[in-house]
Design an enzyme around this catalytic site. Structure first.
Site, PDB file in Angstrom:
ATOM      1  N   LYS A 143      43.572  44.924  50.117  1.00  0.00           N
ATOM      2  CA  LYS A 143      42.528  45.618  49.364  1.00  0.00           C
ATOM      3  C   LYS A 143      42.490  45.039  47.959  1.00  0.00           C
ATOM      4  O   LYS A 143      43.513  45.013  47.266  1.00  0.00           O
ATOM      5  CB  LYS A 143      42.840  47.116  49.323  1.00  0.00           C
ATOM      6  N   ARG A 190      47.982  42.921  37.409  1.00  0.00           N
ATOM      7  CA  ARG A 190      48.081  43.878  36.292  1.00  0.00           C
ATOM      8  C   ARG A 190      49.371  43.676  35.522  1.00  0.00           C
ATOM      9  O   ARG A 190      50.377  43.241  36.086  1.00  0.00           O
ATOM     10  CB  ARG A 190      48.041  45.298  36.846  1.00  0.00           C
ATOM     11  N   ARG A 247      35.925  57.166  44.763  1.00  0.00           N
ATOM     12  CA  ARG A 247      35.083  57.912  43.836  1.00  0.00           C
ATOM     13  C   ARG A 247      33.592  57.773  44.079  1.00  0.00           C
ATOM     14  O   ARG A 247      32.846  58.743  43.967  1.00  0.00           O
ATOM     15  CB  ARG A 247      35.419  57.489  42.389  1.00  0.00           C
ATOM     16  N   GLY A 295      36.084  50.596  45.615  1.00  0.00           N
ATOM     17  CA  GLY A 295      34.776  50.990  45.093  1.00  0.00           C
ATOM     18  C   GLY A 295      34.710  50.970  43.572  1.00  0.00           C
ATOM     19  O   GLY A 295      33.692  50.641  42.986  1.00  0.00           O
ATOM     20  N   TYR A 328      46.683  44.375  43.156  1.00  0.00           N
ATOM     21  CA  TYR A 328      45.970  44.413  41.880  1.00  0.00           C
ATOM     22  C   TYR A 328      46.745  43.613  40.832  1.00  0.00           C
ATOM     23  O   TYR A 328      47.886  43.952  40.519  1.00  0.00           O
ATOM     24  CB  TYR A 328      45.814  45.867  41.404  1.00  0.00           C
TER      25      TYR A 328
HETATM   26  P1  FBP Z   1      38.073  53.928  44.081  1.00  0.00           P
HETATM   27  O1  FBP Z   1      37.063  53.478  45.123  1.00  0.00           O
HETATM   28  O2  FBP Z   1      37.853  55.347  43.672  1.00  0.00           O
HETATM   29  O3  FBP Z   1      38.132  52.951  42.950  1.00  0.00           O
HETATM   30  O4  FBP Z   1      39.482  53.923  44.824  1.00  0.00           O
HETATM   31  C1  FBP Z   1      40.129  52.741  45.149  1.00  0.00           C
HETATM   32  C2  FBP Z   1      41.540  52.726  44.616  1.00  0.00           C
HETATM   33  O5  FBP Z   1      42.233  51.567  45.042  1.00  0.00           O
HETATM   34  C3  FBP Z   1      42.344  53.963  44.992  1.00  0.00           C
HETATM   35  O6  FBP Z   1      42.940  53.854  46.250  1.00  0.00           O
HETATM   36  C4  FBP Z   1      43.307  54.065  43.860  1.00  0.00           C
HETATM   37  O7  FBP Z   1      43.693  55.358  43.579  1.00  0.00           O
HETATM   38  C5  FBP Z   1      42.512  53.569  42.706  1.00  0.00           C
HETATM   39  O8  FBP Z   1      41.522  52.705  43.204  1.00  0.00           O
HETATM   40  C6  FBP Z   1      43.390  52.847  41.725  1.00  0.00           C
HETATM   41  O9  FBP Z   1      42.609  52.513  40.654  1.00  0.00           O
HETATM   42  P2  FBP Z   1      43.165  51.872  39.330  1.00  0.00           P
HETATM   43  O10 FBP Z   1      44.613  51.566  39.561  1.00  0.00           O
HETATM   44  O11 FBP Z   1      42.318  50.658  39.127  1.00  0.00           O
HETATM   45  O12 FBP Z   1      42.953  52.901  38.287  1.00  0.00           O
END
Ligand code: FBP
Length: 253
Positions: free
Chosen positions: A176, A147, A230, A202, A145
């Site tokens: 992912k 960030r 979620r 998701g 991610y």
């Molecule tokens: P979701 O499908 O609920 O978004 O989950 C995916 C995920 O990567 C989780 O494994 C992780 O907890 C969450 O999103 C992290 O989300 P963020 O860092 O964007 O708040």
């Protein structure tokens, strides 16, 4: 050592149920009386025929016998952080590969926030984990991610493809990433990941038809599938939704 990717995929495709949000977001942000219970989630994973479930170490330990009995493959998340700390993001290692093996994991997961001033520390930690996991044939799933203060937009074409490519370059078996904003950008991200498989998060709960359209876009873009949390376990009928997702992901085009 051969990487046992088939332990968490079906003919190269995958549907994972992510449940590390209790640590990442806190219970009051995402959970209700039902989905606060890890056994509720495990039941969805089992009856919804998910390829694997994602837990942190504590849940994997405390619910060990039920997870084993369910036969749902486990992706053990090896790092994480809470949402309470507001500095440059860093998710430290919380569990080792050998603990993951003892807990019966079929794969391990690790998050890297690219762009964070702590990116290098996470990359270095990831490298050790990846070496150790691969020695045992365990696939490694990298949550990548973009960030931190240097990232202005975290899910545009440049950022999602950079995240996907990072997964390939650092030796992840599956990367992912976030969905981004359109199917064409996602296709470029998947192309950028080369032979590293891509699964897409998701995100926050949206209405079912938008979510299913995203799932179709994800598969059409060439991704391996979804690692969703979620949108499934906050749904009123998670098993019906899982059924629809499986049709989208696993029906040959
Ligand atoms: P979701 O499908 O609920 O978004 O989950 C995916 C995920 O990567 C989780 O494994 C992780 O907890 C969450 O999103 C992290 O989300 P963020 O860092 O964007 O708040």
């Amino acid at each position: 050592m051969r990487i046992k990717i088939e332990a968490i995929t079906t003919k190269g495709k995958a549907l994972f149920l992510a449940y590390d949000q209790g640590l990442e977001h806190g219970p009051s942000s995402d959970f209700n009386d039902e989905n606060v219970d890890p056994l509720y989630i495990l039941d969805i994973a089992k009856r919804g025929k998910f390829n694997a479930i994602v837990f942190q170490k504590g849940i994997a330990e405390k619910y060990f016998s039920e997870i084993k009995r369910s036969r749902v493959p486990l992706i053990l998340k090896l790092n994480g952080k809470t949402s309470l700390y507001k500095g440059e993001p860093i998710a430290r290692q919380l569990c080792s590969v050998s603990e993951a093996l003892d807990l019966g994991a079929s794969a391990v997961g690790y998050t890297i926030y690219i762009g964070s001033e702590h990116e290098g520390e996470m990359m270095a930690e990831f490298e050790k984990i990846e070496q150790e996991a691969h020695k045992h044939g365990l696939p490694v799933v990298a949550w990548i991610y973009p960030r931190g203060a240097s990232i202005k937009e975290d899910a545009n074409r440049e950022m999602i493809s950079y995240a996907a490519r990072t997964g390939l370059e650092i030796g992840a078996d599956i990367v992912k990433i976030k969905y981004g904003s359109n199917a064409a950008d996602l296709k470029w991200a998947v192309q950028s990941a080369g032979r590293c498989k891509v699964v897409v998060a998701g995100g926050m709960k949206t209405n079912e038809s938008d979510f299913l359209q995203h799932a179709k876009d994800i598969i059409q873009a060439g991704a391996a599938g979804l690692a969703v949390g979620r949108n499934v376990w906050q749904a009123e009928k998670p098993l019906e939704l899982a059924d629809k997702l499986r049709k989208i992901i696993f029906t040959p085009s």
